[in-house]
Design an enzyme around this catalytic site. Structure first.
Site, PDB file in Angstrom:
ATOM      1  N   GLY A 124      -3.998  -1.798  -2.627  1.00  0.00           N
ATOM      2  CA  GLY A 124      -2.606  -1.523  -2.975  1.00  0.00           C
ATOM      3  C   GLY A 124      -2.250  -2.258  -4.247  1.00  0.00           C
ATOM      4  O   GLY A 124      -3.089  -2.935  -4.836  1.00  0.00           O
ATOM      5  N   THR A 167      -1.980  11.601   6.106  1.00  0.00           N
ATOM      6  CA  THR A 167      -0.625  11.597   5.561  1.00  0.00           C
ATOM      7  C   THR A 167      -0.712  11.581   4.042  1.00  0.00           C
ATOM      8  O   THR A 167      -1.636  11.001   3.479  1.00  0.00           O
ATOM      9  CB  THR A 167       0.123  10.353   6.081  1.00  0.00           C
ATOM     10  OG1 THR A 167       0.157  10.430   7.504  1.00  0.00           O
ATOM     11  CG2 THR A 167       1.531  10.280   5.549  1.00  0.00           C
ATOM     12  N   LYS A 221       2.513 -12.942  18.733  1.00  0.00           N
ATOM     13  CA  LYS A 221       2.548 -13.724  19.982  1.00  0.00           C
ATOM     14  C   LYS A 221       3.377 -14.999  19.790  1.00  0.00           C
ATOM     15  O   LYS A 221       4.266 -15.310  20.577  1.00  0.00           O
ATOM     16  CB  LYS A 221       1.113 -14.077  20.396  1.00  0.00           C
ATOM     17  CG  LYS A 221       1.024 -15.036  21.561  1.00  0.00           C
ATOM     18  CD  LYS A 221      -0.422 -15.253  21.981  1.00  0.00           C
ATOM     19  CE  LYS A 221      -0.521 -16.333  23.029  1.00  0.00           C
ATOM     20  NZ  LYS A 221      -0.974 -17.625  22.503  1.00  0.00           N
ATOM     21  N   LYS A 250     -13.504  -6.718   8.461  1.00  0.00           N
ATOM     22  CA  LYS A 250     -12.831  -8.015   8.632  1.00  0.00           C
ATOM     23  C   LYS A 250     -11.325  -7.847   8.849  1.00  0.00           C
ATOM     24  O   LYS A 250     -10.728  -8.519   9.683  1.00  0.00           O
ATOM     25  CB  LYS A 250     -13.085  -8.913   7.407  1.00  0.00           C
ATOM     26  CG  LYS A 250     -14.428  -9.612   7.457  1.00  0.00           C
ATOM     27  CD  LYS A 250     -14.690 -10.448   6.234  1.00  0.00           C
ATOM     28  CE  LYS A 250     -13.909 -11.734   6.222  1.00  0.00           C
ATOM     29  NZ  LYS A 250     -14.248 -12.547   5.024  1.00  0.00           N
ATOM     30  N   GLY A 297      -1.681 -12.807  16.515  1.00  0.00           N
ATOM     31  CA  GLY A 297      -1.341 -14.208  16.753  1.00  0.00           C
ATOM     32  C   GLY A 297       0.080 -14.503  16.280  1.00  0.00           C
ATOM     33  O   GLY A 297       0.843 -15.198  16.962  1.00  0.00           O
ATOM     34  N   GLY A 331       0.831  -1.213   0.000  1.00  0.00           N
ATOM     35  CA  GLY A 331       0.000   0.000   0.000  1.00  0.00           C
ATOM     36  C   GLY A 331       0.858   1.253   0.000  1.00  0.00           C
ATOM     37  O   GLY A 331       2.091   1.192  -0.085  1.00  0.00           O
ATOM     38  N   PHE A 332       0.190   2.378   0.122  1.00  0.00           N
ATOM     39  CA  PHE A 332       0.880   3.667   0.123  1.00  0.00           C
ATOM     40  C   PHE A 332       1.877   3.740   1.300  1.00  0.00           C
ATOM     41  O   PHE A 332       3.098   3.807   1.093  1.00  0.00           O
ATOM     42  CB  PHE A 332      -0.185   4.776   0.187  1.00  0.00           C
ATOM     43  CG  PHE A 332       0.290   6.107   0.655  1.00  0.00           C
ATOM     44  CD1 PHE A 332       1.389   6.725   0.070  1.00  0.00           C
ATOM     45  CD2 PHE A 332      -0.365   6.766   1.698  1.00  0.00           C
ATOM     46  CE1 PHE A 332       1.830   7.974   0.506  1.00  0.00           C
ATOM     47  CE2 PHE A 332       0.062   8.009   2.139  1.00  0.00           C
ATOM     48  CZ  PHE A 332       1.163   8.614   1.556  1.00  0.00           C
ATOM     49  N   TYR A 380     -14.988   1.886   9.400  1.00  0.00           N
ATOM     50  CA  TYR A 380     -13.538   2.093   9.519  1.00  0.00           C
ATOM     51  C   TYR A 380     -13.188   2.467  10.956  1.00  0.00           C
ATOM     52  O   TYR A 380     -12.317   1.848  11.573  1.00  0.00           O
ATOM     53  CB  TYR A 380     -13.131   3.205   8.557  1.00  0.00           C
ATOM     54  CG  TYR A 380     -11.649   3.506   8.514  1.00  0.00           C
ATOM     55  CD1 TYR A 380     -10.735   2.570   8.056  1.00  0.00           C
ATOM     56  CD2 TYR A 380     -11.168   4.762   8.906  1.00  0.00           C
ATOM     57  CE1 TYR A 380      -9.378   2.860   7.991  1.00  0.00           C
ATOM     58  CE2 TYR A 380      -9.817   5.057   8.835  1.00  0.00           C
ATOM     59  CZ  TYR A 380      -8.921   4.114   8.383  1.00  0.00           C
ATOM     60  OH  TYR A 380      -7.581   4.408   8.324  1.00  0.00           O
ATOM     61  N   LYS A 432     -11.048   0.080  13.656  1.00  0.00           N
ATOM     62  CA  LYS A 432      -9.767   0.484  14.254  1.00  0.00           C
ATOM     63  C   LYS A 432      -9.862   0.554  15.773  1.00  0.00           C
ATOM     64  O   LYS A 432      -8.903   0.244  16.474  1.00  0.00           O
ATOM     65  CB  LYS A 432      -9.334   1.842  13.688  1.00  0.00           C
ATOM     66  CG  LYS A 432      -8.937   1.794  12.217  1.00  0.00           C
ATOM     67  CD  LYS A 432      -7.619   1.063  11.997  1.00  0.00           C
ATOM     68  CE  LYS A 432      -7.214   1.121  10.537  1.00  0.00           C
ATOM     69  NZ  LYS A 432      -5.944   0.411  10.276  1.00  0.00           N
TER      70      LYS A 432
HETATM   71  P1  NAD Z   1      -3.511   1.659   1.308  1.00  0.00           P
HETATM   72  O1  NAD Z   1      -4.886   1.284   0.883  1.00  0.00           O
HETATM   73  O2  NAD Z   1      -2.607   2.253   0.298  1.00  0.00           O
HETATM   74  O3  NAD Z   1      -2.778   0.413   1.956  1.00  0.00           O
HETATM   75  C1  NAD Z   1      -3.442  -0.625   2.600  1.00  0.00           C
HETATM   76  C2  NAD Z   1      -2.895  -1.952   2.070  1.00  0.00           C
HETATM   77  O4  NAD Z   1      -3.527  -3.021   2.773  1.00  0.00           O
HETATM   78  C3  NAD Z   1      -3.176  -2.150   0.583  1.00  0.00           C
HETATM   79  O5  NAD Z   1      -1.988  -2.499  -0.092  1.00  0.00           O
HETATM   80  C4  NAD Z   1      -4.202  -3.281   0.559  1.00  0.00           C
HETATM   81  O6  NAD Z   1      -4.130  -4.052  -0.606  1.00  0.00           O
HETATM   82  C5  NAD Z   1      -3.824  -4.036   1.817  1.00  0.00           C
HETATM   83  N1  NAD Z   1      -4.913  -4.864   2.349  1.00  0.00           N
HETATM   84  C6  NAD Z   1      -6.206  -4.504   2.580  1.00  0.00           C
HETATM   85  N2  NAD Z   1      -6.897  -5.553   3.063  1.00  0.00           N
HETATM   86  C7  NAD Z   1      -6.030  -6.606   3.146  1.00  0.00           C
HETATM   87  C8  NAD Z   1      -6.134  -7.960   3.557  1.00  0.00           C
HETATM   88  N3  NAD Z   1      -7.301  -8.477   3.994  1.00  0.00           N
HETATM   89  N4  NAD Z   1      -5.018  -8.732   3.508  1.00  0.00           N
HETATM   90  C9  NAD Z   1      -3.846  -8.241   3.077  1.00  0.00           C
HETATM   91  N5  NAD Z   1      -3.675  -6.973   2.672  1.00  0.00           N
HETATM   92  C10 NAD Z   1      -4.759  -6.158   2.704  1.00  0.00           C
HETATM   93  O7  NAD Z   1      -3.682   2.651   2.559  1.00  0.00           O
HETATM   94  P2  NAD Z   1      -2.567   3.467   3.385  1.00  0.00           P
HETATM   95  O8  NAD Z   1      -2.915   4.884   3.314  1.00  0.00           O
HETATM   96  O9  NAD Z   1      -1.203   3.016   3.026  1.00  0.00           O
HETATM   97  O10 NAD Z   1      -2.911   2.981   4.867  1.00  0.00           O
HETATM   98  C11 NAD Z   1      -2.140   1.967   5.507  1.00  0.00           C
HETATM   99  C12 NAD Z   1      -2.588   1.818   6.959  1.00  0.00           C
HETATM  100  O11 NAD Z   1      -2.406   3.047   7.658  1.00  0.00           O
HETATM  101  C13 NAD Z   1      -4.057   1.445   7.089  1.00  0.00           C
HETATM  102  O12 NAD Z   1      -4.202   0.513   8.148  1.00  0.00           O
HETATM  103  C14 NAD Z   1      -4.713   2.754   7.441  1.00  0.00           C
HETATM  104  O13 NAD Z   1      -5.872   2.571   8.203  1.00  0.00           O
HETATM  105  C15 NAD Z   1      -3.621   3.463   8.239  1.00  0.00           C
HETATM  106  N6  NAD Z   1      -3.768   4.926   8.195  1.00  0.00           N
HETATM  107  C16 NAD Z   1      -3.435   5.631   7.081  1.00  0.00           C
HETATM  108  C17 NAD Z   1      -3.593   7.015   7.067  1.00  0.00           C
HETATM  109  C18 NAD Z   1      -3.199   7.864   5.887  1.00  0.00           C
HETATM  110  O14 NAD Z   1      -3.327   9.092   5.954  1.00  0.00           O
HETATM  111  N7  NAD Z   1      -2.713   7.320   4.795  1.00  0.00           N
HETATM  112  C19 NAD Z   1      -4.108   7.661   8.183  1.00  0.00           C
HETATM  113  C20 NAD Z   1      -4.467   6.896   9.289  1.00  0.00           C
HETATM  114  C21 NAD Z   1      -4.273   5.526   9.278  1.00  0.00           C
END
Ligand code: NAD
Length: 314
Positions: free
Chosen positions: A37, A176, A106, A92, A103, A11-12, A146, A150
């Site tokens: 992603g 971000t 741990k 989920k 898990g 992901g990002f 969401y 969390k």
């Molecule tokens: P993103 O969507 O680019 O990255 C999330 C990644 O998780 C993706 O690559 C997606 O394919 C993968 N993913 C989703 N469900 C999955 C699953 N069941 N199994 C395996 N992989 C799975 O989003 P992001 O902005 O990079 O966010 C990453 C994390 O940071 C997230 O948990 C998000 O809640 C948290 N977050 C991000 C921000 C932000 O500003 N970008 C702010 C607060 C929290």
């Protein structure tokens, strides 16, 4: 050498994290199902002999052979467009996915880092938001999928810490931005940049007076790594306290892209937070962390990346 698992590694944020973990000498195993992603985000890392990308849906199982020192749980749809389209997947991965990632930590005796979010504060009634604030979330509104996933993930993380003695940390990430955001993911900055580069109206929700505080991705990753290497349990806010209105942000992007786009006002989404600003006193004091990249610099780097990937700006 540290062996680190990053869920959501394609992901990002995950891709930037994997990059910096490799720089720091870690062996990195990224687990991702490419729901939001793409392998393209880490294509440049695949040649690296300390990097591995494994297609895994962490809601099904998480198994990694061999010793593991750190588990970073970043898998989750994260933009409002994504989680509103994928509400059940979001719940989920925040619940069952977090259970599986915990898990693994741990089983391996690893330090666990949960990517939580400022959305746990909901539409906050305390401003700026310190970690001690419990939040103001609507569980039955559309965004509840969401926010509550969390909040559940945070509670589960603390349960593992208290019950099993798992070494855990929670980071509450504030908005971000940076290279590798998807131009169509619905978040304000990539949307505004895409519209500005295409010369289309820049669509600001409501009257644009609602505020956000946006952090450049390199600063965020530095803060995450400091938290990971500390023994703090968190939650710790990581974000940039520089607060600005959405209208001001749209205008900045128009100036920095040299665009002639006009600004158009559209409806506010349901339960859209009115204000958002991290109180980062804890990170400053305990991690000696502070953001260093100012807004214009971060925007310029992001705009440059979008210009280098014109095929994405469609
Ligand atoms: P993103 O969507 O680019 O990255 C999330 C990644 O998780 C993706 O690559 C997606 O394919 C993968 N993913 C989703 N469900 C999955 C699953 N069941 N199994 C395996 N992989 C799975 O989003 P992001 O902005 O990079 O966010 C990453 C994390 O940071 C997230 O948990 C998000 O809640 C948290 N977050 C991000 C921000 C932000 O500003 N970008 C702010 C607060 C929290």
């Amino acid at each position: 050498m540290m062996r680190t698992v990053v869920t959501g590694g394609a992901g990002f944020l995950g891709s930037h994290l994997c990059e910096q973990l490799l720089v720091a000498g870690n062996e990195v195993i990224a687990l991702d199902n490419f729901l939001t992603g793409t392998p393209a985000n880490v294509a440049h890392l695949l040649e690296h002999d300390r990097f591995r990308l494994v297609k895994t849906d962490v809601t099904e199982y998480v198994h990694v052979p061999g010793p593991i020192d750190q588990v970073l749980h970043f898998a989750s749809p994260a933009s409002p467009v994504d989680y509103l389209e994928l509400p059940i997947e979001t719940m989920k991965v925040g619940s069952i996915g977090t259970l599986h990632a915990l898990g693994l930590a741990k089983e391996k005796g690893a330090r666990f880092l949960l990517a939580s979010t400022s959305e746990t504060y909901g539409d906050p009634q305390v401003h700026p938001q310190p970690e001690s604030y419990w939040g103001h979330v609507n569980p039955v509104g559309p965004r509840g999928v969401y926010d509550e996933a969390k909040r559940f993930a945070e509670a589960l993380t603390m349960a593992y810490r208290r019950t099993h003695g798992t070494d855990t940390a929670i980071v509450r990430i504030f908005n971000t931005f940076g290279p590798r955001m998807r131009p169509n993911d619905g978040r304000a900055i990539p949307t505004f940049i895409r519209q500005a580069l295409r010369g289309e109206p820049i669509t600001v929700a409501g009257d644009g007076a609602q505020t956000r505080s946006v952090c450049y991705v390199d600063d965020l990753v530095n803060g995450l790594l400091l938290l990971l290497r500390s023994d703090l349990p968190g939650p710790v806010n990581i974000g940039n306290p520089h607060e600005l209105s959405m209208l001001a942000l749209a205008e900045r992007i128009r100036v920095l892209t040299g665009s002639r786009s006009e600004i158009a006002f559209i409806d506010r989404p349901v339960d859209d937070p009115t204000v958002r600003q991290p109180d980062i006193t804890l990170a400053q004091r305990e991690l000696r962390w502070e953001p260093a990249v100012d807004l214009d610099e971060g925007l310029c780097r992001t705009i440059a990346w979008f210009r280098q990937h014109p095929q994405l700006v469609v």
